[in-house]
Design a protein around this motif. Structure first.
Motif, mmCIF file in Angstrom:
data_model
loop_
_atom_site.group_PDB
_atom_site.id
_atom_site.type_symbol
_atom_site.label_atom_id
_atom_site.label_comp_id
_atom_site.label_asym_id
_atom_site.label_seq_id
_atom_site.Cartn_x
_atom_site.Cartn_y
_atom_site.Cartn_z
ATOM 1 N N LEU A 1 68.379 5.235 94.570
ATOM 2 C CA LEU A 1 67.115 5.515 93.777
ATOM 3 C C LEU A 1 66.539 4.552 93.024
ATOM 4 O O LEU A 1 67.274 3.428 92.544
ATOM 5 N N ASN A 2 65.503 4.702 92.309
ATOM 6 C CA ASN A 2 64.730 3.613 91.454
ATOM 7 C C ASN A 2 65.522 4.109 90.049
ATOM 8 O O ASN A 2 66.458 4.836 90.108
ATOM 9 N N GLU A 3 65.142 3.112 89.335
ATOM 10 C CA GLU A 3 65.700 3.112 87.902
ATOM 11 C C GLU A 3 65.206 4.403 87.166
ATOM 12 O O GLU A 3 64.158 4.859 87.281
ATOM 13 N N GLY A 4 66.054 4.888 86.209
ATOM 14 C CA GLY A 4 65.671 6.118 85.516
ATOM 15 C C GLY A 4 66.574 7.424 85.923
ATOM 16 O O GLY A 4 66.312 8.396 85.135
ATOM 17 N N TYR A 5 67.188 7.287 87.263
ATOM 18 C CA TYR A 5 67.832 8.569 87.955
ATOM 19 C C TYR A 5 69.268 8.339 87.510
ATOM 20 O O TYR A 5 69.758 7.140 87.561
ATOM 21 N N VAL A 6 70.024 9.459 87.045
ATOM 22 C CA VAL A 6 71.331 9.422 86.847
ATOM 23 C C VAL A 6 72.089 9.011 87.859
ATOM 24 O O VAL A 6 73.069 8.273 87.687
ATOM 25 N N THR A 7 71.740 9.289 89.299
ATOM 26 C CA THR A 7 72.366 9.080 90.340
ATOM 27 C C THR A 7 72.539 7.369 90.535
ATOM 28 O O THR A 7 73.599 6.988 90.961
ATOM 29 N N ARG A 8 71.370 6.904 90.065
ATOM 30 C CA ARG A 8 71.129 5.540 89.979
ATOM 31 C C ARG A 8 72.091 4.922 89.161
ATOM 32 O O ARG A 8 72.736 3.801 89.161
ATOM 33 N N GLY B 1 61.401 15.105 88.440
ATOM 34 C CA GLY B 1 61.301 13.799 88.039
ATOM 35 C C GLY B 1 62.521 13.206 88.050
ATOM 36 O O GLY B 1 63.651 13.789 88.129
ATOM 37 N N SER B 2 62.601 11.702 87.293
ATOM 38 C CA SER B 2 63.954 11.142 86.921
ATOM 39 C C SER B 2 64.384 11.608 85.666
ATOM 40 O O SER B 2 63.876 12.214 84.982
ATOM 41 N N ASN B 3 65.690 11.217 85.478
ATOM 42 C CA ASN B 3 66.202 11.400 84.167
ATOM 43 C C ASN B 3 65.294 11.126 82.941
ATOM 44 O O ASN B 3 64.952 11.637 82.009
ATOM 45 N N SER B 4 64.916 9.594 83.180
ATOM 46 C CA SER B 4 64.082 9.138 81.953
ATOM 47 C C SER B 4 62.814 9.748 82.079
ATOM 48 O O SER B 4 62.119 10.115 80.874
ATOM 49 N N GLU B 5 62.074 10.262 82.950
ATOM 50 C CA GLU B 5 60.715 10.842 83.219
ATOM 51 C C GLU B 5 60.606 12.444 82.319
ATOM 52 O O GLU B 5 59.769 12.558 81.622
ATOM 53 N N LEU B 6 61.841 12.684 82.746
ATOM 54 C CA LEU B 6 62.061 14.362 82.087
ATOM 55 C C LEU B 6 62.418 14.265 80.760
ATOM 56 O O LEU B 6 61.837 15.141 79.989
ATOM 57 N N LEU B 7 63.123 13.289 80.277
ATOM 58 C CA LEU B 7 63.353 13.135 78.743
ATOM 59 C C LEU B 7 62.112 12.777 78.199
ATOM 60 O O LEU B 7 62.018 13.458 76.961
#
Length: 308
Positions: A202-209, A135-141
């Motif tokens: 990438l969509n919002e929530g990913y550290v690469t974004r 998942g994305s950073n925000s989802e995983l957290l």
């Protein structure tokens, strides 16, 4: 103030109620539970005492549940499931989930980092079962905080006082362009000169974004993003297909398709990601997590040796 629950109402009696509701008779419920019919009847009558209302009616020799019994059963099912999850979470925190660990990861870490760490973990705990959630950073957290994950490997979260993190490595961002584009042969990319370009991200929530946004903030403009996606491999394919350019972390260099060129940015636009293993501070003594941290430290040391 909540109403006090009568002592006559217990988890065991609620389990008996559900067995009776599902089985349809005292005898079948007793057989399913391995108890006597009298014990089932006594428990159901006790629930009527505890709720202070009639839950059943006699039809001939058969006991039939009322709408009130159905309402109590619906709540009982939810309460027992919640308590079961709570006990499992309690055991996890206390370190008694010795045969299973749930690890979250960014998509971009599955091509090298995560497999290496899982192999190192299994050397320490051969019998452990590993579940991987992407998942994305925000989802995983969020999943970490809600107890759906034991640990996650991702960009180190900022300002998260409830978690601990151990750095694995730092990663540099690169400009990714189609192989046939005007950028492909550049020695370095000046983002200030790319304002007319088309970009994908990438969509919002990913550290690469996040690093993508930070770099263009330094460049002084918001890029024209024509398409977004939820995983980095699709993002690379969009670039390779000529849809637009983007910024990608160096860790995916080994899996970049030949249709994509990774190019360094001018120093003022260079952004770095801190990739870390992250876990709740309340879980820092969990034996599974201690083994995972040891595997991560071993992997980080291997990376340092390889780069040194």
């Amino acid at each position: 103030m909540q109403d006090r629950i009568d002592d006559e109402i217990t988890f065991r009696k609620l389990e008996i109620l559900l067995a009776f509701m599902e089985a349809g008779s005292l005898a079948r419920a007793a057989e399913r539970l391995g108890v006597s019919t009298v014990s089932v009847h006594r428990a159901l009558h006790s629930l009527e005492t505890g709720t202070r209302c009639s839950l059943f009616r006699l039809e001939g020799r058969n006991l039939q549940p009322t709408d009130a019994a159905q309402a109590l059963a619906d709540v009982a099912r939810e309460v027992l499931q919640t308590m079961s999850r709570g006990i499992r979470a309690t055991r996890d925190i206390a370190g008694y989930a010795a045969d299973r660990i749930r690890i979250g990861s960014l998509y971009s870490l599955t091509s090298g980092t995560v497999p290496a760490i899982i192999m190192a973990l299994r050397l320490r705990k051969p019998d452990i079962q590993t579940e991987l959630v992407l998942g994305s950073n925000s989802e995983l957290l969020r999943k970490l905080r809600e107890g759906e994950l034991d640990a996650t490997i991702m960009g180190a979260p900022e300002g998260a006082a409830d978690v601990e993190s151990q750095l694995l490595f730092e990663d540099e961002m690169f400009f990714a362009a189609p192989a046939g584009s005007s950028y492909a042969d550049a020695a370095e990319i000046d983002l200030a000169q790319c304002a007319d370009g088309r970009f994908v991200s990438l969509n919002e929530g990913y550290v690469t974004r996040d690093r993508f946004v930070d770099a263009f903030r330094v460049a002084g403009y918001a890029p024209q993003v024509v398409m977004t996606t939820n995983d980095i491999f699709s993002l690379m394919n969009l670039v390779g297909g000529g849809i637009g350019c983007t910024l990608l972390p160096g860790r995916i260099r080994s899996v970049v398709p030949p249709t994509v060129r990774l190019l360094p940015l001018l120093p003022q636009y260079q952004m770095r990601q801190k990739i870390s293993v992250v876990f709740l501070r309340t879980r820092e003594r969990d034996p599974n997590l201690l083994s995972l941290l040891a595997a991560c430290r071993s992997h980080a040391l291997d990376l340092q040796k390889a780069s040194g």
